[in-house]
Structure formats: C-alpha cells, structure tokens
Design a protein around this motif. Structure first.
Motif, mmCIF file in Angstrom:
data_model
loop_
_atom_site.group_PDB
_atom_site.id
_atom_site.type_symbol
_atom_site.label_atom_id
_atom_site.label_comp_id
_atom_site.label_asym_id
_atom_site.label_seq_id
_atom_site.Cartn_x
_atom_site.Cartn_y
_atom_site.Cartn_z
ATOM 1 N N UNK A 23 17.885 7.494 -47.865
ATOM 2 C CA UNK A 23 19.048 6.641 -47.589
ATOM 3 C C UNK A 23 19.144 6.147 -46.156
ATOM 4 N N UNK A 24 18.123 6.365 -45.335
ATOM 5 C CA UNK A 24 18.085 5.798 -43.986
ATOM 6 C C UNK A 24 16.622 5.628 -43.609
ATOM 7 N N UNK A 25 16.310 4.486 -42.962
ATOM 8 C CA UNK A 25 14.906 4.161 -42.684
ATOM 9 C C UNK A 25 14.296 4.980 -41.545
ATOM 10 N N UNK A 26 15.127 5.577 -40.705
ATOM 11 C CA UNK A 26 14.609 6.391 -39.595
ATOM 12 C C UNK A 26 15.558 7.562 -39.381
ATOM 13 N N UNK A 27 15.035 8.765 -39.370
ATOM 14 C CA UNK A 27 15.873 9.956 -39.251
ATOM 15 C C UNK A 27 15.286 10.890 -38.200
ATOM 16 N N UNK A 28 16.152 11.696 -37.585
ATOM 17 C CA UNK A 28 15.671 12.618 -36.552
ATOM 18 C C UNK A 28 16.581 13.838 -36.487
ATOM 19 N N UNK A 29 16.015 14.934 -36.020
ATOM 20 C CA UNK A 29 16.789 16.158 -35.864
ATOM 21 C C UNK A 29 16.071 17.102 -34.917
ATOM 22 N N UNK A 30 16.802 18.106 -34.466
ATOM 23 C CA UNK A 30 16.228 19.207 -33.685
ATOM 24 C C UNK A 30 16.691 20.491 -34.366
ATOM 25 N N UNK A 34 11.449 29.345 -38.886
ATOM 26 C CA UNK A 34 11.611 30.744 -39.294
ATOM 27 C C UNK A 34 11.315 31.750 -38.183
ATOM 28 N N UNK A 35 10.518 31.345 -37.203
ATOM 29 C CA UNK A 35 10.166 32.238 -36.095
ATOM 30 C C UNK A 35 11.100 32.074 -34.895
ATOM 31 N N UNK A 36 12.080 31.163 -35.026
ATOM 32 C CA UNK A 36 12.989 30.926 -33.914
ATOM 33 C C UNK A 36 12.489 29.891 -32.927
ATOM 34 N N UNK A 37 11.436 29.151 -33.287
ATOM 35 C CA UNK A 37 10.895 28.120 -32.411
ATOM 36 C C UNK A 37 11.627 26.806 -32.643
ATOM 37 N N UNK A 38 12.151 26.184 -31.584
ATOM 38 C CA UNK A 38 12.866 24.914 -31.756
ATOM 39 C C UNK A 38 11.917 23.713 -31.747
ATOM 40 N N UNK A 39 12.179 22.761 -32.647
ATOM 41 C CA UNK A 39 11.368 21.552 -32.755
ATOM 42 C C UNK A 39 12.260 20.313 -32.759
ATOM 43 N N UNK A 40 11.689 19.217 -32.296
ATOM 44 C CA UNK A 40 12.293 17.893 -32.479
ATOM 45 C C UNK A 40 11.361 17.119 -33.394
ATOM 46 N N UNK A 41 11.948 16.422 -34.388
ATOM 47 C CA UNK A 41 11.132 15.605 -35.283
ATOM 48 C C UNK A 41 11.860 14.302 -35.601
ATOM 49 N N UNK A 124 21.132 14.869 -26.377
ATOM 50 C CA UNK A 124 22.258 15.252 -25.547
ATOM 51 C C UNK A 124 22.154 14.639 -24.163
ATOM 52 N N UNK A 125 22.907 15.171 -23.252
ATOM 53 C CA UNK A 125 22.902 14.675 -21.884
ATOM 54 C C UNK A 125 21.664 15.174 -21.140
ATOM 55 N N UNK A 126 21.223 14.384 -20.156
ATOM 56 C CA UNK A 126 20.103 14.755 -19.280
ATOM 57 C C UNK A 126 18.862 15.146 -20.067
ATOM 58 N N UNK A 127 18.568 14.348 -21.108
ATOM 59 C CA UNK A 127 17.364 14.521 -21.921
ATOM 60 C C UNK A 127 17.299 15.877 -22.628
ATOM 61 N N UNK A 128 18.443 16.479 -22.836
ATOM 62 C CA UNK A 128 18.508 17.720 -23.602
ATOM 63 C C UNK A 128 18.621 17.387 -25.088
ATOM 64 N N UNK A 129 18.329 18.374 -25.927
ATOM 65 C CA UNK A 129 18.391 18.187 -27.369
ATOM 66 C C UNK A 129 19.468 19.074 -27.972
ATOM 67 N N UNK A 130 20.234 18.518 -28.900
ATOM 68 C CA UNK A 130 21.264 19.270 -29.609
ATOM 69 C C UNK A 130 20.684 19.807 -30.911
ATOM 70 N N UNK A 131 20.515 21.108 -30.994
ATOM 71 C CA UNK A 131 19.982 21.711 -32.216
ATOM 72 C C UNK A 131 21.013 21.604 -33.338
#
Length: 200
Positions: A23-30, A34-41, A124-131
């Motif tokens: 339902x959306x042509x471009x999606x993203x998340x952070x 399972x190991x507690x490693x954070x990713x941006x995709x 987020x602010x200052x190039x931070x990512x909101x998980x």
C-alpha cells in the motif's frame, strides 16, 4: 499478539491490488533483530525483467538502503546484498517479511505500513534514527486523528469549492491535530489558514 514489523510510509500510497498489498511505493523503518542488533532498512518496488530485458512484473522487491545502526548513527559499511536475487522476491508483505527474517535474523509474522496519523518518523534529529521498538503504535489514536482530518478536509474543500484537498497535517498531540491550508490568500478570505481540531 502478532509480532509485526511496522514501517513508515515514505512514498505515495496506493490501493492493495492483485500484485502487492504493501500500500505504499517506498517504506522504511529502524528496528532491532533477535540478537538486539539495530538496523535501518528502506524498500521499494522495482521492475522485474527476464533474460531478454522484457518487463515481466512491476512488483519486484528492491532494497534501497540497509545498514546496521551503531551508537545511533549508520555504520559506514552497507550490508552486502545481491539485488539480482532480491528482485526475484515480490514487493508484498509476505515476501518482505520472509526476506527480512531470513537475512537479518528476525522472526516477524508480517509487516504493516503506518500512515501519518501514527506519528512515526524513522529519521530523528541530528541524523539519529528512531527505532520502531520505542514507538507506541496506537491504532485507536491514529484512527481518531484520521477521522478528524478527513472531516476538516471535507469542510475546507466545501468552503473553498475545491474538488481536491487543500490542507496538510501540521502537527499532532495527544488530544488534537493541527492542519494548514495552502490555498491562496484570495481564496481563503476569512477561512483560517491554520486550524487546531480536538479529537475525541
């Protein structure tokens, strides 16, 4: 309770069709695996072609960006991936979920794209990512905001005698939304350009 990976809709919305239910042509998340490693995709649809370069589908899966987040910022090295293999998957909730689970050590049951009324912004602010793990996904609150927005949208279109919307969402809080009308000064007249609407 389902283990859902929520995304921010970063492109244009579309209706679910026989080829894709995202339902959306471009999606993203952070998010955290399972190991507690954070990713941006960040994902989008892409044309899938055969050996003769003929288009056989407009709904192949494309991974636009993918990297590990270290100390709140992106790791310099993007994760190596083969786009020729990825494009064989389809831009559907099922294939996206399966690809993320298989390649990033996750166990999600499905994905869902959140609209603007959920208030989730991955950047987020200052190039931070909101998980997304730290964001409260409140379906009831989002629906109330959407209903209030649609109501004021009809109100403004009626007042301005416009077929299409002339408002945008300016901000939200727990009890209200605020919209801004982008019609010209002459068309607005006494109609307020910025309006706060309480939600119930």
């Amino acid at each position: 309770m389902k283990n859902i990976l929520y995304f921010e809709g970063a492109g244009m919305d579309y209706e679910t069709n026989e080829n894709s239910d995202v339902e959306n042509y471009r999606i993203r998340t952070a998010f955290v695996n399972n190991e507690g490693t954070p990713f941006y995709i960040e994902l989008s649809n892409v044309y899938r072609r055969n050996d003769k370069n003929k288009t056989i589908s407009e709904w192949g899966l494309h991974v636009d960006q993918l990297f590990e987040i270290v100390d709140g910022e992106e790791k310099n090295d993007e994760i190596t991936r083969c786009w020729k293999k990825i494009v064989q998957s389809s831009y559907t909730k099922g294939d996206i979920t399966n690809w993320i689970n298989a390649n990033l050590n996750c166990s999600f049951e499905t994905i869902q794209v959140l609209n603007m009324f959920y208030g989730y912004r991955v950047h987020g602010e200052k190039e931070q990512y909101n998980l997304i793990n730290n964001h409260i996904v409140d379906h009831g609150q989002a629906e109330k905001r959407k209903l209030a927005y649609n109501k004021v949208d009809i109100e403004y279109r009626t007042l301005l005698n416009e077929k299409h919307t002339k408002i945008s969402l300016l901000e939200m809080d727990e009890s209200s939304i605020t919209i801004r009308c982008y019609a010209c000064v002459k068309a607005l007249g006494d109609i307020p350009r910025i309006k706060r609407i309480e939600i119930v």
